[in-house]
Scaffold this active site. Sequence first.
Site, PDB file in Angstrom:
ATOM      1  N   ASP A  31      24.275  37.965 -88.686  1.00 26.97           N
ATOM      2  CA  ASP A  31      24.528  39.028 -89.962  1.00 26.97           C
ATOM      3  C   ASP A  31      25.099  40.393 -89.367  1.00 26.97           C
ATOM      4  O   ASP A  31      24.889  40.704 -88.131  1.00 26.97           O
ATOM      5  CB  ASP A  31      22.979  39.219 -90.101  1.00 26.97           C
ATOM      6  CG  ASP A  31      22.669  40.242 -91.476  1.00 26.97           C
ATOM      7  OD1 ASP A  31      22.290  39.628 -92.436  1.00 26.97           O
ATOM      8  OD2 ASP A  31      23.365  41.515 -91.571  1.00 26.97           O
ATOM      9  N   ASN A  86      15.395  35.861 -99.480  1.00 31.98           N
ATOM     10  CA  ASN A  86      15.106  36.657-100.615  1.00 31.98           C
ATOM     11  C   ASN A  86      15.652  36.247-102.103  1.00 31.98           C
ATOM     12  O   ASN A  86      16.841  35.874-102.079  1.00 31.98           O
ATOM     13  CB  ASN A  86      15.804  38.135-100.243  1.00 31.98           C
ATOM     14  CG  ASN A  86      15.163  38.901 -99.141  1.00 31.98           C
ATOM     15  OD1 ASN A  86      13.860  38.699 -98.930  1.00 31.98           O
ATOM     16  ND2 ASN A  86      16.105  39.405 -98.230  1.00 31.98           N
ATOM     17  N   GLN A  93      17.239  41.005-102.475  1.00 32.76           N
ATOM     18  CA  GLN A  93      18.510  40.104-102.191  1.00 32.76           C
ATOM     19  C   GLN A  93      19.660  41.226-102.809  1.00 32.76           C
ATOM     20  O   GLN A  93      19.418  41.676-103.858  1.00 32.76           O
ATOM     21  CB  GLN A  93      18.382  38.877-103.230  1.00 32.76           C
ATOM     22  CG  GLN A  93      19.716  38.090-102.907  1.00 32.76           C
ATOM     23  CD  GLN A  93      19.838  36.629-103.750  1.00 32.76           C
ATOM     24  OE1 GLN A  93      18.745  36.659-104.571  1.00 32.76           O
ATOM     25  NE2 GLN A  93      20.598  36.017-103.577  1.00 32.76           N
ATOM     26  N   VAL A  95      23.265  40.200-101.619  1.00 35.40           N
ATOM     27  CA  VAL A  95      24.300  39.202-101.800  1.00 35.40           C
ATOM     28  C   VAL A  95      23.812  37.965-102.634  1.00 35.40           C
ATOM     29  O   VAL A  95      22.910  37.175-102.182  1.00 35.40           O
ATOM     30  CB  VAL A  95      24.892  38.689-100.411  1.00 35.40           C
ATOM     31  CG1 VAL A  95      25.987  37.856-100.639  1.00 35.40           C
ATOM     32  CG2 VAL A  95      25.162  39.917 -99.629  1.00 35.40           C
ATOM     33  N   HIS A  99      21.222  32.432 -99.326  1.00 38.90           N
ATOM     34  CA  HIS A  99      21.227  32.318 -97.907  1.00 38.90           C
ATOM     35  C   HIS A  99      19.668  32.359 -97.221  1.00 38.90           C
ATOM     36  O   HIS A  99      18.808  32.897 -97.872  1.00 38.90           O
ATOM     37  CB  HIS A  99      21.911  33.306 -97.251  1.00 38.90           C
ATOM     38  CG  HIS A  99      21.592  34.723 -97.974  1.00 38.90           C
ATOM     39  ND1 HIS A  99      21.896  35.350 -98.913  1.00 38.90           N
ATOM     40  CD2 HIS A  99      20.712  35.913 -97.431  1.00 38.90           C
ATOM     41  CE1 HIS A  99      21.532  36.474 -99.385  1.00 38.90           C
ATOM     42  NE2 HIS A  99      20.661  36.960 -98.598  1.00 38.90           N
ATOM     43  N   HIS A 101      17.788  33.721 -94.032  1.00 36.73           N
ATOM     44  CA  HIS A 101      17.627  34.529 -92.743  1.00 36.73           C
ATOM     45  C   HIS A 101      16.974  33.872 -91.775  1.00 36.73           C
ATOM     46  O   HIS A 101      15.792  33.453 -91.856  1.00 36.73           O
ATOM     47  CB  HIS A 101      17.113  35.917 -92.951  1.00 36.73           C
ATOM     48  CG  HIS A 101      17.906  36.791 -93.877  1.00 36.73           C
ATOM     49  ND1 HIS A 101      18.722  37.911 -93.898  1.00 36.73           N
ATOM     50  CD2 HIS A 101      17.669  36.826 -95.369  1.00 36.73           C
ATOM     51  CE1 HIS A 101      19.013  38.571 -94.740  1.00 36.73           C
ATOM     52  NE2 HIS A 101      18.422  37.827 -95.976  1.00 36.73           N
TER      53      HIS A 101
HETATM   54  P1  AMP Z   1      19.822  40.056 -98.845  1.00 44.74           P
HETATM   55  O1  AMP Z   1      19.610  41.184 -98.709  1.00 44.74           O
HETATM   56  O2  AMP Z   1      18.781  38.790 -98.327  1.00 44.74           O
HETATM   57  O3  AMP Z   1      20.932  39.491 -99.722  1.00 44.74           O
HETATM   58  O4  AMP Z   1      20.909  39.639 -97.255  1.00 44.74           O
HETATM   59  C1  AMP Z   1      22.129  39.938 -97.237  1.00 44.74           C
HETATM   60  C2  AMP Z   1      22.411  40.115 -95.811  1.00 44.74           C
HETATM   61  O5  AMP Z   1      23.862  39.879 -95.485  1.00 44.74           O
HETATM   62  C3  AMP Z   1      22.072  41.234 -95.283  1.00 44.74           C
HETATM   63  O6  AMP Z   1      21.387  41.338 -94.132  1.00 44.74           O
HETATM   64  C4  AMP Z   1      23.506  41.963 -94.892  1.00 44.74           C
HETATM   65  O7  AMP Z   1      23.293  42.814 -93.585  1.00 44.74           O
HETATM   66  C5  AMP Z   1      24.252  40.744 -94.585  1.00 44.74           C
HETATM   67  N1  AMP Z   1      25.638  40.881 -94.584  1.00 44.74           N
HETATM   68  C6  AMP Z   1      26.339  41.469 -95.713  1.00 44.74           C
HETATM   69  N2  AMP Z   1      27.776  41.290 -95.604  1.00 44.74           N
HETATM   70  C7  AMP Z   1      28.014  40.552 -94.398  1.00 44.74           C
HETATM   71  C8  AMP Z   1      29.003  39.964 -93.617  1.00 44.74           C
HETATM   72  N3  AMP Z   1      30.399  40.203 -94.020  1.00 44.74           N
HETATM   73  N4  AMP Z   1      28.918  39.491 -92.421  1.00 44.74           N
HETATM   74  C9  AMP Z   1      27.577  38.932 -91.994  1.00 44.74           C
HETATM   75  N5  AMP Z   1      26.442  39.453 -92.729  1.00 44.74           N
HETATM   76  C10 AMP Z   1      26.723  40.154 -93.835  1.00 44.74           C
END
Ligand code: AMP
Length: 113
Positions: A31, A86, A93, A95, A99, A101
Site C-alpha cells: 500500500d 472494505n 472503500q 478504490v 482488494h 488489505h
Molecule cells: P480502501 O480504502 O479499502 O479502498 O483501500 C484503498 C487503498 O489503496 C488505500 O489504503 C490506499 O492507500 C491504497 N492505494 C491507493 N493508490 C495506491 C497505489 N497507487 N499504490 C498502492 N496503494 C494505493
Amino acid sequence: MSQDTIFGRILRGEIPCDQVYADEHCLAFRDVTPQAPVHVLVIPRQPIAQLADATAGHEALLGHLLLVAVQVARQEGLESFRTVINSGADAGQTVFHLHVHVLGGRPLAWPPG
Ligand code: AMP
C-alpha cells in the site's frame, strides 16, 4: 468499470507498484500509504468493483485471494496479521476494485473506527 481505477492501471502496467506476489489470478503489492509496518493489498486481475458485487461464480477466486493473503503474511514474517475488505464508501472503500488489505507488524486495535 473497475479496470478504470488506479488498480486497473497497476494491473495493466501503466503505473508502477511495489509488487510482493503475482499469479494468473491476482497481484499483491505494498500500500502506498501504509497503516502498519506491513500493509499489502491483494487484488484480483478480474475487475470486481466491491465485495458486495461478488457472486457464486467468484467463490474460488475469493478463496484464492484469502489464501494468497496468508501466503503474503508468511512471506512478510508475520505470525499475527489482519485482513480487511472494505465494501462500499461508508465502510471506507476508496478504490472500487476489490482488494484485501493485509496488515501487521504492530499491535492492531479492535474495534476499527
Ligand atoms: P480502501 O480504502 O479499502 O479502498 O483501500 C484503498 C487503498 O489503496 C488505500 O489504503 C490506499 O492507500 C491504497 N492505494 C491507493 N493508490 C495506491 C497505489 N497507487 N499504490 C498502492 N496503494 C494505493
